[in-house]
Design a protein around this motif. Structure first.
Motif, short mmCIF file in Angstrom:
data_model
loop_
_atom_site.label_atom_id
_atom_site.label_comp_id
_atom_site.label_asym_id
_atom_site.label_seq_id
_atom_site.Cartn_x
_atom_site.Cartn_y
_atom_site.Cartn_z
N SER A 1 -14.53 -30.11 34.19
CA SER A 1 -15.78 -29.75 33.64
C SER A 1 -16.22 -29.65 32.26
O SER A 1 -15.63 -28.76 31.56
CB SER A 1 -16.28 -28.44 34.40
N ARG A 2 -16.58 -30.72 31.92
CA ARG A 2 -17.25 -30.68 30.27
C ARG A 2 -17.23 -30.05 29.65
O ARG A 2 -17.26 -29.75 28.30
CB ARG A 2 -17.13 -32.11 29.91
N HIS A 3 -19.14 -29.57 30.18
CA HIS A 3 -19.88 -29.17 28.96
C HIS A 3 -19.99 -26.97 29.15
O HIS A 3 -20.41 -26.85 29.26
CB HIS A 3 -21.18 -29.70 29.21
N PHE B 1 -11.52 -31.23 29.15
CA PHE B 1 -12.27 -31.28 30.08
C PHE B 1 -12.03 -30.18 30.97
O PHE B 1 -12.86 -30.53 32.26
CB PHE B 1 -13.25 -32.77 29.79
N TRP C 1 -27.72 -30.38 32.36
CA TRP C 1 -26.70 -29.87 32.70
C TRP C 1 -27.34 -28.20 33.79
O TRP C 1 -29.08 -27.86 33.66
CB TRP C 1 -26.54 -28.77 31.36
N GLY D 1 -20.56 -31.00 37.10
CA GLY D 1 -20.39 -31.90 36.09
C GLY D 1 -22.03 -32.57 36.17
O GLY D 1 -21.58 -33.77 36.43
N ASN D 2 -22.64 -31.78 36.60
CA ASN D 2 -24.37 -32.80 37.41
C ASN D 2 -24.37 -34.43 36.33
O ASN D 2 -24.82 -34.85 36.73
CB ASN D 2 -25.49 -31.54 36.73
N GLU D 3 -24.58 -33.91 34.70
CA GLU D 3 -24.30 -35.26 33.96
C GLU D 3 -23.76 -35.88 33.90
O GLU D 3 -24.04 -37.16 33.85
CB GLU D 3 -25.06 -34.59 32.59
N THR D 4 -22.80 -35.49 34.65
CA THR D 4 -21.09 -36.68 34.98
C THR D 4 -21.13 -37.64 35.96
O THR D 4 -21.23 -38.65 36.28
CB THR D 4 -20.24 -36.04 34.60
#
Length: 703
Positions: free
Chosen positions: A33-35, A67, A97, A292-295
């Motif tokens: 999970s990056r963010h 991450f 996000w 990580g929706n944006e990923t």
């Protein structure tokens, strides 16, 4: 764990490998999970536990590397269920996000998943409930394969049988101990062996959301039956397991694979990496959206709260992002390495050829990684080479090893058999392996997966019984499913007692399968077509987990003649390497031969009606591809009137043979519809009468 027990101790753990890994001193958990700014691991004693027995809050300074969030739970036993909660910014429009610390998430790398108290529409109606999410299990991956390895059958020898694991044995007539499961399928292996197929292609068996249907469909008592709604890409679907609450997912699947391999039958998985069950902006958060929706998803550039939808299912997986591409390849390699599967068919594979903004890529990294993976080198990789937004790549799918569902083949053969004139030139091309699609870019006939029916559309019997779809049972007002079926009802729509219409329908069904198995390339047939299974005109039974979508085993006896025909047809293909060439037919002598590999004819020898807009007849003579093989002469008459076809004289073809014998005639009743070499009748060299709407095949014989 009781309230008096001491909580399990934890250590920092490590970021690799992702998922839950059983080790000597406990279980290591890791999730990408990056963010995320915080993470919690929730541990449950069972799938039905109302509350977690322990919640571990991860320390960003101790349990966070790059991450990944990670920890090791000391002495935690296999069989424990778990979920994640991730905290972080909720800014979908600006950044995509969608973190929500109240939602429990499924580990995307989980080896086994149970749906527990998950209720999709309850959440949409009343909001998030405590502990209402699907749960992953900690699995100790121990299994005795007893020497089993994936099969490595040459592609040209492949005969694919597409089936639904649940639907194949759910009907009360199946007679199996565990209907609708992987173990139930094992009991039907003798049937598959007798049929002669070499591979089963299993519709989605990765964990999917059975509740992913429109609300009106769910309220009508229907569910997502086909399974094109995955959310657990490492876990077999719990609904196909006998005891999923005990974490037997992997071993039940392995038992099925091992049993099929013992019968020399390979296993191809239909996989769904183009979208997930989380849907669009109104869909639930189960896994990727929460970590990580944006990923993981393709989002609108200007408003990242909106999902780009090239799949018709609400979202599109961002397959060419490095993290996502690695996730996909990792999953595929796992199914080959640890589960011994023999290949994959990729649903709406062209969606995987798009970049994050939805633009088609000339060289999509994920597709090339799949093609070039050492672990996947012997696995068959098959693309449904289109998506739901108009990207159609049949004949041009990126890569070289990829096989393709040949939609052009399906449409041409359907039109020809229903009687559309002027198609003989294209039919010849399709019978020859579709060189117009594959030869110029150095591909081969084995790149073409030939089919006339599949799960998506009419069954074979419905294709010859209905002019239009009848999908009202799906509770979508007959709007779903294709309207372009290229079908013909033979004069009456649907069920009838008219014996002439029924006889014509059976002949047409035999014609369609005969052309399929007489074509260069890889044939694929739909389970149940060999016994004329019907869906009563429904061409989209995706939500019909009932008798409409199941294999009715009473048909094996009721339509025994058709079953015998298909078995004989597959046997005919298997004894003729000339039908299974790795190179395109050229009309020229091949190495070691002084006769052309194929000679084309019409009703007159050497005079095919290539340019006749009314022609519905075609014939061809195939030279042997092996010294032990007999030549074949094939005659096709899809017109309304019988025709006399001239026959080539074997001595003139420089073969040491003196007669033709009748191997197949779709206009005849059993046993003359298809005959083994010892049971065939001799055919004179005089012009042969081929009845209307029929296929005739002759084999050369010596005295």
């Amino acid at each position: 764990m009781s309230a008096l027990q001491t909580p399990y101790a934890t250590l920092p753990g490590r970021r690799y490998p992702p998922g839950a890994t059983v080790e000597d001193d406990g279980v290591n958990f890791s999730i990408f999970s990056r963010h995320a700014t915080g993470a919690e691991l929730l541990l449950y004693a069972s799938a039905s536990s109302a509350e977690p027995f322990q919640i571990v809050r991860l320390d960003p300074q101790v349990n966070h590397t790059f991450f990944s969030w990670h920890l090791l739970v000391v002495d935690l036993p296999p069989g424990t269920h778990y979920t994640w909660r991730m905290d972080g910014p909720n800014q979908p429009q600006a950044h995509g996000w969608r973190f929500n610390p109240e939602i429990e998430l499924v580990d995307p790398w989980a080896r086994a998943i149970n749906t527990c108290d998950w209720q999709r529409f309850r959440r949409s109606r009343t909001g998030i409930q405590p502990h209402d999410s699907p749960r992953a299990l900690v699995i100790a991956e121990e299994y005795n394969w007893e020497g089993d390895v994936p099969l490595r059958l040459p592609s040209e020898q492949t005969v694919i049988y597409e089936l639904h694991v649940g639907g194949f044995t759910s009907h009360p007539s199946s007679g199996v101990t565990h209907p609708g499961t992987f173990l139930g399928l094992i009991e039907k292996i003798p049937y598959l062996q007798a049929l002669g197929i070499t591979h089963v292609e299993l519709m989605p068996i990765m964990a999917f959301d059975e509740q992913d249907v429109p609300e009106a469909v769910w309220d009508a008592g229907l569910k997502n039956y086909w399974g094109y709604s995955s959310f657990g890409f490492f876990s077999p679907h719990p609904g196909y397991c006998v005891t999923p609450e005990r974490g037997t997912h992997l071993n039940e699947f392995r038992e099925m694979v091992k049993a099929l391999h013992r019968a020399k039958i390979g296993v191809i998985l239909d996989v769904v990496f183009n979208h997930t069950s989380e849907g669009g902006s109104t869909g639930p958060t189960l896994t990727f959206k929460g970590i990580g929706n944006e990923t993981f998803y393709c989002l609108d550039t200007l408003d990242k709260a909106k999902y780009l939808d090239f799949t018709g299912c609400g979202n599109t997986v961002n397959a060419n992002h490095p993290i996502v591409a690695h996730f996909i390849v990792d999953a595929l390699e796992y199914w080959v390495r640890e589960m011994h599967v023999d290949g994959f068919r990729f649903d709406l594979a062209s969606a995987m050829a798009r970049d994050a903004d939805g633009r088609p890529m000339a060289n999509p990294p994920v597709l090339w990684e799949i093609e070039l993976s050492d672990t996947l080198a012997a696995a068959k990789i098959i693309a449904e080479a289109w998506d739901a937004a108009g990207l159609y790549q049949v004949g041009s799918f990126p890569g070289y090893r990829w096989m393709e569902w040949n939609g052009r083949y399906r449409d041409t053969i359907r039109r020809f058999v229903r009687g559309d004139p002027g198609l003989v030139a294209e039919v010849a091309t399709r019978l020859s392996g579709s060189s117009d699609l594959y030869q110029a870019n150095l591909r081969q006939p084995i790149n073409s997966i030939n089919f006339v029916t599949c799960h998506d559309g009419f069954t074979l019997w419905d294709l010859v019984s209905y002019n239009r779809k009848h999908n009202h049972a799906n509770c979508e007002k007959d709007r779903d499913g294709s309207d372009d079926n290229l079908s013909w009802n033979c004069g009456i729509e649907g069920d009838t007692n008219d014996l002439q219409v029924l006889a014509l329908r059976q002949r047409q069904a035999k014609n369609l399968l005969a052309l399929l198995f007489l074509s260069q390339g890889i044939p694929m047939m739909l389970a149940g077509d060999e016994v004329l299974r019907t869906q009563h005109g429904n061409n989209n039974t995706w939500c019909q987990d009932n008798a409409l979508g199941w294999f009715d085993w009473t048909l094996v006896e009721r339509n025994a003649e058709m079953l015998r025909f298909v078995r004989g047809l597959i046997a005919l293909r298997k004894r003729h390497p000339s039908l299974r060439r790795r190179h395109f037919l050229s009309g020229q002598p091949q190495a070691g031969s002084d006769v052309p590999d194929v000679v084309w004819h019409g009703t007159t020898l050497n005079a095919p009606a290539w340019d006749d807009p009314l022609a519905a007849t075609l014939a061809l003579t195939l030279a042997p591809a092996h010294q032990s093989e007999a030549p074949l002469h094939i005659m096709l008459n899809m017109g309304d009137a019988a025709c006399h076809f001239e026959l080539p004289r074997l001595p003139q073809l420089r073969w040491r043979l003196d007669r033709w014998q009748l191997a197949l005639d779709t206009s005849r009743a059993a046993p003359l519809d298809v005959s083994a070499p010892g049971d065939q009748i001799t055919v004179d060299f005089a012009p042969l009468l081929v009845r209307a709407r029929s296929v005739v095949v002759l084999e050369g014989r010596s005295a």
